[in-house]
Write an enzyme that holds these catalytic residues in place. Structure first.
Site, PDB file in Angstrom:
ATOM      1  N   GLY A 119       6.807 -11.655  20.582  1.00  0.00           N
ATOM      2  CA  GLY A 119       7.705 -11.912  19.464  1.00  0.00           C
ATOM      3  C   GLY A 119       9.124 -11.458  19.758  1.00  0.00           C
ATOM      4  N   LYS A 174      15.032  -6.136   5.353  1.00  0.00           N
ATOM      5  CA  LYS A 174      15.388  -5.077   6.303  1.00  0.00           C
ATOM      6  C   LYS A 174      16.753  -5.298   6.955  1.00  0.00           C
ATOM      7  CE  LYS A 174      10.613  -3.785   7.332  1.00  0.00           C
ATOM      8  NZ  LYS A 174       9.608  -3.558   8.376  1.00  0.00           N
ATOM      9  N   LYS A 201       0.821  -1.208   0.000  1.00  0.00           N
ATOM     10  CA  LYS A 201       0.000   0.000   0.000  1.00  0.00           C
ATOM     11  C   LYS A 201       0.861   1.266   0.000  1.00  0.00           C
ATOM     12  CE  LYS A 201      -3.790  -2.196   2.585  1.00  0.00           C
ATOM     13  NZ  LYS A 201      -4.749  -2.270   1.471  1.00  0.00           N
ATOM     14  N   SER A 202       2.190   1.094   0.093  1.00  0.00           N
ATOM     15  CA  SER A 202       3.067   2.256   0.219  1.00  0.00           C
ATOM     16  C   SER A 202       2.957   3.230  -0.957  1.00  0.00           C
ATOM     17  CB  SER A 202       4.517   1.796   0.399  1.00  0.00           C
ATOM     18  OG  SER A 202       4.672   1.161   1.652  1.00  0.00           O
ATOM     19  N   GLY A 209      11.478 -11.272  16.917  1.00  0.00           N
ATOM     20  CA  GLY A 209      12.104 -11.027  15.628  1.00  0.00           C
ATOM     21  C   GLY A 209      12.335  -9.557  15.346  1.00  0.00           C
ATOM     22  N   ASP A 264       9.815   2.192  11.769  1.00  0.00           N
ATOM     23  CA  ASP A 264       8.746   1.296  12.206  1.00  0.00           C
ATOM     24  C   ASP A 264       8.325   1.562  13.647  1.00  0.00           C
ATOM     25  OD1 ASP A 264       8.350  -0.119   9.829  1.00  0.00           O
ATOM     26  OD2 ASP A 264       9.933  -1.570  10.289  1.00  0.00           O
ATOM     27  N   MET A 311       0.367  -5.924  14.869  1.00  0.00           N
ATOM     28  CA  MET A 311       1.105  -5.213  13.817  1.00  0.00           C
ATOM     29  C   MET A 311       0.652  -5.631  12.418  1.00  0.00           C
ATOM     30  SD  MET A 311       5.043  -4.870  15.030  1.00  0.00           S
ATOM     31  CE  MET A 311       5.528  -4.083  16.571  1.00  0.00           C
TER      32      MET A 311
END
Length: 273
Positions: free
Chosen positions: A129, A68, A18-19, A131, A104, A217
């Site tokens: 999480g 990333k 959607k960016s 990660g 983020d 998220m």
């Protein structure tokens, strides 16, 4: 006539992103002349894709799954928050220099505190999480001075190692899901990828305090499995990660253009489509 400044998002897959729509709205709103596209990078060709984009006149780029960490390694210099996160989602190009940032965590915190009017100061926060998504959130959350941040992960040692890494920034501990028994939290943030596979993190009963916010998220057209599970438990304050997506994009736009767009109209438009 000057050509628009060129930006993109690199990912694999990336067609669903959607960016481009978000940044097109930001450009219209601010009057900035930019062209923003989604670019598919081969799994073994991310660095080549970035260098090719730079050579073609690219000014900056966002980076999404699964690049990333590779973007972090590619950078000539990194912001403090990228350094903390160990991952980069925003690249700026300055000659031969590749500058890395991570928006983020800032996007998450702004969505929570501004859009959802949920202050984190003095609150008990549970982050699920261990990660990259979780790691990017820890520093910005601790900057808000919560009473407690607990990181829970299926591999308990990974969560406790993360907590140790960030312990100088605030009250953070970590461990496995069984260690949550008997505890309750004001904000529970799902940073695992469990929703993608339809799974739910193994949360014990009572983990949501009265009036708690359950935040995933991930986002989708309907409830994620985590949001659906929280709803079944009687949690009434529920939010997915679409706001975080828009807010991290707004932060990236500010990094590139020096102008902070108004994110709420863009978020409202995405919710309606």
């Amino acid at each position: 006539m000057t050509a628009p400044a060129r930006y993109c998002v690199f990912g694999n897959p990336v067609a669903h992103s959607k960016s481009p729509a978000i940044h097109a709205e930001f450009a219209r709103q601010t009057g900035e002349d930019i062209d923003y596209q989604a670019r598919l990078a081969p799994l073994d060709g991310f660095a080549d894709s970035v260098h090719s984009f730079i050579a073609s006149g690219g000014c900056g780029a966002n980076v999404t799954v699964p690049f990333k960490e590779e973007a972090f390694r590619l950078c000539s210099a990194r912001s403090a928050r990228a350094q903390l996160a160990g991952a980069v989602n925003t690249l700026s190009f300055d000659g031969t220099q590749i500058l890395g940032d991570n928006t983020d965590g800032a996007g998450l915190v702004r969505d929570l505190t501004v859009n959802l009017e949920t202050p984190l100061t003095g609150r008990r926060i549970l982050l699920l999480g261990g990660g990259g998504a979780a790691r990017g959130a820890i520093g910005p959350i601790l900057e808000q001075r919560p009473e407690q941040l607990f990181i829970a992960n299926r591999t308990a040692s990974k969560a406790s190692d993360l907590a140790t890494l960030f312990s100088s920034l605030g009250p953070v501990t970590g461990g496995g899901f069984p260690e949550l028994a008997g505890s309750c939290f004001d904000v529970v943030i799902n940073a695992t990828s469990a929703s993608l596979s339809g799974d739910i993190p193994p949360l014990p009963a009572g983990v949501f305090a009265p009036e708690a916010l359950a935040y995933d998220m991930m986002y989708g057209k309907s409830d994620t499995p985590f949001i659906a599970y929280a709803r079944q438990l009687g949690v009434t304050r529920l939010a997915d990660g679409l706001g975080m997506l828009v807010e991290q994009a707004a932060e990236a736009f500010f990094v590139w253009r020096g102008i902070r767009p108004d994110s709420l109209p863009v978020l409202d438009k995405l919710r309606r489509t």
